[in-house]
Design a protein around this motif. Structure first.
Motif, PDB file in Angstrom:
ATOM      1  N   LEU A 181       0.828  -1.205   0.000  1.00 38.09           N
ATOM      2  CA  LEU A 181       0.000   0.000   0.000  1.00 38.09           C
ATOM      3  C   LEU A 181       0.863   1.257   0.000  1.00 38.09           C
ATOM      4  N   THR A 182       1.916   1.253   0.792  1.00 37.63           N
ATOM      5  CA  THR A 182       2.805   2.423   0.818  1.00 37.63           C
ATOM      6  C   THR A 182       3.598   2.540  -0.481  1.00 37.63           C
ATOM      7  N   VAL A 204       1.813  -1.352 -14.101  1.00 40.79           N
ATOM      8  CA  VAL A 204       1.407  -2.691 -14.502  1.00 40.79           C
ATOM      9  C   VAL A 204       2.605  -3.524 -14.945  1.00 40.79           C
ATOM     10  N   VAL A 205       3.597  -2.888 -15.589  1.00 44.30           N
ATOM     11  CA  VAL A 205       4.808  -3.622 -15.954  1.00 44.30           C
ATOM     12  C   VAL A 205       5.502  -4.161 -14.709  1.00 44.30           C
ATOM     13  N   VAL A 206       5.566  -3.328 -13.676  1.00 54.46           N
ATOM     14  CA  VAL A 206       6.228  -3.754 -12.443  1.00 54.46           C
ATOM     15  C   VAL A 206       5.416  -4.825 -11.722  1.00 54.46           C
ATOM     16  N   GLY A 207       4.217  -5.112 -12.228  1.00 53.30           N
ATOM     17  CA  GLY A 207       3.463  -6.245 -11.704  1.00 53.30           C
ATOM     18  C   GLY A 207       4.171  -7.574 -11.919  1.00 53.30           C
ATOM     19  N   CYS A 250      -4.756 -13.439  -9.264  1.00 57.10           N
ATOM     20  CA  CYS A 250      -3.603 -14.316  -9.043  1.00 57.10           C
ATOM     21  C   CYS A 250      -3.061 -14.184  -7.623  1.00 57.10           C
ATOM     22  N   VAL A 251      -3.161 -12.992  -7.049  1.00 65.07           N
ATOM     23  CA  VAL A 251      -2.752 -12.810  -5.652  1.00 65.07           C
ATOM     24  C   VAL A 251      -3.574 -13.721  -4.754  1.00 65.07           C
ATOM     25  N   LEU A 297       1.405  -8.083  -6.484  1.00 66.83           N
ATOM     26  CA  LEU A 297       0.591  -8.109  -7.685  1.00 66.83           C
ATOM     27  C   LEU A 297      -0.563  -7.113  -7.591  1.00 66.83           C
ATOM     28  N   ALA A 298      -0.953  -6.754  -6.364  1.00 71.16           N
ATOM     29  CA  ALA A 298      -2.028  -5.778  -6.179  1.00 71.16           C
ATOM     30  C   ALA A 298      -1.556  -4.344  -6.385  1.00 71.16           C
TER      31      ALA A 298
END
Length: 315
Positions: A42-43, A126-129, A306-307, A274-275
């Motif tokens: 979250l942070t 999203v890439v860093v997902g 997926c999380v 992933l969130a």
């Protein structure tokens, strides 16, 4: 003879010593690790918008390096208040160097350059997902963890969703900004894994504090040099962004994050990241006014599913 119960009750923060921690547990302890890691995510989700705000008044390199100087000041204060040593144990120095290379230098610099090269916040998020998948691989190679097949299936599905999204947004090819983001996530994966290993026996706040202290001989003079040689146009917005990425993203967020990786398992708890794309999309929409299309939302929601699947598996 010393009473063992009193030694057990002693706080590692108060006495400033490293204390052994058990291996990641299953059941309730594992879910507590997931919740702590989720708090860290979250942070972290505000990092890209904070970086964009900071770069309105500061050079990208100054933002990437200077944030570590802001963080190391807070880290030294924490160490002094806890009466802990200001330098890490010599036997773990290599691990702290890896953490510093990954999360103090690699991720901030490469992700900042990607944003400066034209990647918008939503795309970068999203890439860093893909980061949880890279972290899970590092957890196997370095952390000795062995997730079950269902975990890898969920992890692979999340990575596939991100890859399809990235190639689609790049017109069928990978852009230079994407390569910078891939380098950023690989750097972070190495730093997360090494930090999660150390956090099994060292409080998370000390892990990130020592990584910042180890990096200080480079970050402090580089920050001074960049401040003197680059154009600085401070404003309330850019200073707020700088403060966020320095205090929150670079220091305070790592305290629950590393604790969560230690309690829940690096691979398993790491999947909570992933969130992060979905959360960052929300911040980008609220704070930056960035539009996002249904494809972006679908990709973020896919990795969110997926999380949930990965958290139901056990190592």
């Amino acid at each position: 003879m010393r009473d063992k119960s009193s030694a057990t009750l002693a706080s590692p923060i108060a006495v400033g010593r490293e204390t052994p921690a058990p291996a990641p547990a299953e059941g309730g302890a594992s879910w507590r690790g997931t919740l702590l890691a989720g708090l860290g995510v979250l942070t972290f989700s505000g990092s890209f918008p904070g970086t964009v705000f900071a770069m309105e008044g500061f050079d990208p390199y100054l933002v990437a390096i200077g944030r570590a100087v802001v963080a190391v000041v807070a880290a030294v204060v924490f160490l002094l208040v806890a009466r802990a040593p200001l330098l890490p144990p010599r036997e773990h120095l290599w691990s702290y160097l890896v953490i510093a290379a990954g999360v103090v230098f690699g991720f901030p610099i490469l992700s900042g350059l990607a944003l400066d090269a034209g990647a918008d916040t939503s795309h970068a998020a999203v890439v860093v997902g893909l980061l949880p998948a890279a972290t899970a691989v590092c957890a196997v190679l370095r952390g000795g963890e062995r997730p079950r097949p269902l975990f890898w299936a969920a992890c692979a599905l999340g990575a596939l969703s991100i890859t399809v999204f990235t190639v689609g947004r790049g017109g069928g090819h990978v852009t230079g900004a994407d390569l910078l983001l891939v380098g950023a996530l690989l750097s972070a994966a190495a730093g997360y894994t090494e930090g999660g290993r150390l956090a099994r026996r060292t409080p998370g706040w000390r892990v990130i504090s020592y990584a910042l202290v180890v990096a200080a001989p480079l970050t402090v003079p580089l920050t001074v040099a960049l401040a003197l040689t680059t154009q600085v146009r401070p404003s309330a917005v850019s200073l707020a962004g700088f403060a966020y990425v320095g205090l929150i993203s670079m220091f305070l967020g790592f305290i629950p994050w590393y604790a969560g990786l230690a309690k829940g398992g690096i691979a398993r708890a790491g999947q909570t990241q992933l969130a992060q794309p979905l959360l960052t999309l929300l911040w980008a929409w609220l704070l930056l006014g960035e539009p996002f299309d249904p494809v972006t939302v679908a990709a973020a929601l896919a990795v969110l599913v997926c999380v949930a699947v990965s958290q139901r598996t056990r190592s």
